[in-house]
Design an enzyme around this catalytic site. Structure first.
Site, short mmCIF file in Angstrom:
data_model
loop_
_atom_site.label_atom_id
_atom_site.label_comp_id
_atom_site.label_asym_id
_atom_site.label_seq_id
_atom_site.Cartn_x
_atom_site.Cartn_y
_atom_site.Cartn_z
N HIS A 17 0.86 -1.19 0.00
CA HIS A 17 0.00 0.00 0.00
C HIS A 17 0.89 1.24 0.00
CE1 HIS A 17 -2.65 3.14 1.58
NE2 HIS A 17 -3.67 2.40 1.15
N ASP A 19 0.92 4.15 1.41
CA ASP A 19 1.27 4.71 2.72
C ASP A 19 2.24 3.79 3.47
OD1 ASP A 19 -0.36 6.93 2.34
OD2 ASP A 19 -2.10 5.95 3.21
N LYS A 20 2.06 2.49 3.31
CA LYS A 20 2.97 1.56 3.99
C LYS A 20 4.34 1.51 3.32
CE LYS A 20 1.31 0.89 7.38
NZ LYS A 20 2.11 1.13 8.58
N GLU A 45 10.25 11.84 6.97
CA GLU A 45 8.97 11.60 6.28
C GLU A 45 9.26 11.21 4.84
OE1 GLU A 45 6.51 11.80 8.30
OE2 GLU A 45 7.51 12.93 9.88
N GLU A 58 14.62 15.68 9.58
CA GLU A 58 15.80 16.16 10.27
C GLU A 58 16.40 15.03 11.10
OE1 GLU A 58 12.87 17.97 10.40
OE2 GLU A 58 11.99 16.79 12.01
N LYS A 169 -5.66 -4.45 0.41
CA LYS A 169 -6.35 -4.00 1.62
C LYS A 169 -7.32 -5.10 2.05
CE LYS A 169 -7.55 0.38 1.95
NZ LYS A 169 -8.20 1.70 1.70
N PHE A 234 -8.08 -4.18 -10.79
CA PHE A 234 -7.13 -3.51 -9.89
C PHE A 234 -5.71 -3.91 -10.34
CE2 PHE A 234 -5.98 -2.96 -5.07
CZ PHE A 234 -5.11 -1.92 -5.40
N ASP A 242 -1.95 5.81 -6.26
CA ASP A 242 -2.33 6.76 -5.21
C ASP A 242 -1.07 7.16 -4.46
OD1 ASP A 242 -3.82 8.29 -3.49
OD2 ASP A 242 -4.67 6.62 -2.36
N ALA A 243 -0.90 8.43 -4.19
CA ALA A 243 0.28 8.89 -3.47
C ALA A 243 0.29 8.34 -2.05
CB ALA A 243 0.32 10.42 -3.43
N ARG A 248 0.14 7.85 7.77
CA ARG A 248 -1.29 7.98 7.49
C ARG A 248 -2.09 6.74 7.86
NH1 ARG A 248 -2.51 11.05 1.84
NH2 ARG A 248 -1.71 9.11 0.98
N LYS A 249 -1.47 5.72 8.40
CA LYS A 249 -2.20 4.50 8.73
C LYS A 249 -2.03 4.18 10.22
CE LYS A 249 -4.18 3.42 4.87
NZ LYS A 249 -4.26 4.82 4.47
N LYS A 269 10.47 7.77 13.16
CA LYS A 269 10.89 8.43 14.39
C LYS A 269 11.79 7.52 15.21
CE LYS A 269 6.53 10.98 14.61
NZ LYS A 269 5.27 11.20 15.36
N LYS A 273 11.42 9.75 20.59
CA LYS A 273 10.10 10.35 20.37
C LYS A 273 9.06 9.52 21.11
CE LYS A 273 12.36 12.53 16.98
NZ LYS A 273 13.85 12.48 16.90
N ASP A 275 5.95 9.64 21.02
CA ASP A 275 4.87 9.14 20.16
C ASP A 275 5.04 7.66 19.90
OD1 ASP A 275 3.45 11.47 19.80
OD2 ASP A 275 4.41 12.02 17.92
#
Length: 389
Positions: A17, A19-20, A45, A58, A169, A234, A242-243, A248-249, A269, A273, A275
């Protein structure tokens, strides 16, 4: 009173995918830095689109890491996933690197926080969750969704099913009765495929992988509620279709919506961090609570302020718990140091172990011998039992 009979849905996406793909590239670069310097600071990123990848962010590292090495890492990750398509190819894609040195203002908050302790890299709140619905102590809908897309990918990589392509998916809806999952009411699978196959061809190829990922055949939904490539063809997929962007997941990465999320992504990260590291710590503690039999479900929240070492709050919520949550909050803070450095030390997080976590969920995985998925260990069970004996 909330109903204990209901439907609940979670989704997962494959390693291909878009995003992955971005998450895995970002975490591949985290591993590159931590392999050179365990104390490296990384926030990278990734953007992926048709035959183009952009790296930005960074870093700070005691050893040199060049832009060419980051670009080579991105190509390696794309090749490993299996993209050799006209619209997205590991060798032919243009890759731009705009990674630069970390801001000194951010660095000083982490390096010299309260009382010269290492402070949290940012403010925020993080959650961890565990429940007894599956052997891996994860919510069943997300666990089954992960299994399906992972099974398709394994079949593709092994050569058993070359018809499958990297992008896919899944979505699983389960019926709960008396608060327990009992059957699937619908299953959705969309998978990129080789050209020339019909929708029914793909449906028949996918079906056995879905069946093997459910507890048994009786859990399978009715035929009319089994959807495979519901929009039809597909063939064009991945970043060409798709970008993709890092981070995003975050619901796929965690509990499929069965528990709250603090909003921070993990991939790209380093473990200073919170997060990332504090969310891992909360999962670790919640899983040990459930594994110790202290509750059927356990939700934990912690919060931090940038530059401050100690957590501002620790909150525990139990379902069918056998112990006082307020006492458990104190016990958890005793069995694990929840300051950023304490988390990293306890779980051994300053290692190149993150690329493997960036697809098929960060939780519900088996701990690796080299320290990967250390937050999935249940080595606090005896200590927790003793605290409440």
């Amino acid at each position: 009173m909330p109903s204990d009979t209901y439907l609940f849905t979670s989704e997962s996406v494959s390693e291909g995918h878009p995003d992955k793909v971005s998450d895995q590239i970002s975490d591949g670069i985290v591993d590159l830095y931590l392999g050179r310097d365990p104390e490296a600071r990384v926030a990278v990123e990734t953007l992926t689109t048709t035959n183009r990848v952009v790296l930005a962010g960074e870093t700070r590292c005691a050893a040199d890491v060049s832009a060419d090495e980051m670009i080579e890492t991105a190509r390696r990750v794309i090749k490993k996933i299996g993209y050799e398509q006209e619209g997205f190819h590991w060798e032919k894609a243009a890759i731009d690197c705009y990674v630069h040195e970390q801001s000194t203002e951010i660095a000083q908050g982490v390096d010299s926080g309260e009382d010269k302790e290492e402070g949290a890299g940012d403010q925020g709140l993080m959650f961890g969750f565990a429940c007894d619905e599956t052997p891996e102590l994860m919510p069943a809908p997300i666990a089954f969704s992960h299994r399906i897309v992972k099974a398709l990918a394994d079949a593709r990589h092994s050569g058993r099913r070359p018809e499958f392509q990297p992008d896919a998916k899944s979505q699983v809806t389960l019926r709960y009765e008396n608060g327990r999952p009992v059957t699937a009411t619908s299953v959705v699978v969309s998978t990129q495929h080789q050209d020339g196959l019909s929708q029914d061809d793909i449906r028949q190829l996918v079906r056995p992988f879905v069946l093997e990922c459910l507890p048994d055949a009786d859990w399978m939904c009715a035929e009319e509620d089994f959807y495979v490539n519901p929009t039809g063809k597909f063939v064009i997929g991945g970043p060409d279709g798709d970008a993709g962007l890092t981070g995003r997941k975050i619901i796929v990465d965690t509990y499929g919506g069965a528990a709250p999320h603090g909003g921070g992504a993990f991939s790209g990260k380093d473990p200073t961090k919170v997060d990332r590291s504090a969310a891992y710590a909360c999962r670790y503690l919640a899983k040990n609570v459930v594994a110790a039999g202290l509750a059927r479900k356990c939700l934990i929240q912690v919060s931090y302020a940038i530059g401050i070492a100690k957590p501002l709050s620790v909150y525990v919520d139990l379902t069918d718990g056998e112990v006082d949550p307020s006492k458990l909050e104190k016990v958890l803070s005793e069995v694990m140091d929840l300051r950023p450095k304490g988390i990293r030390t306890h779980l051994g997080l300053n290692k190149p172990i993150y690329e493997r976590s960036a697809a098929y969920g960060h939780f519900g995985r088996e701990p690796d011998a080299d320290g990967g998925f250390s937050w999935e260990k249940t080595d606090l069970v005896d200590e927790l039992k003793r605290a409440f004996s």
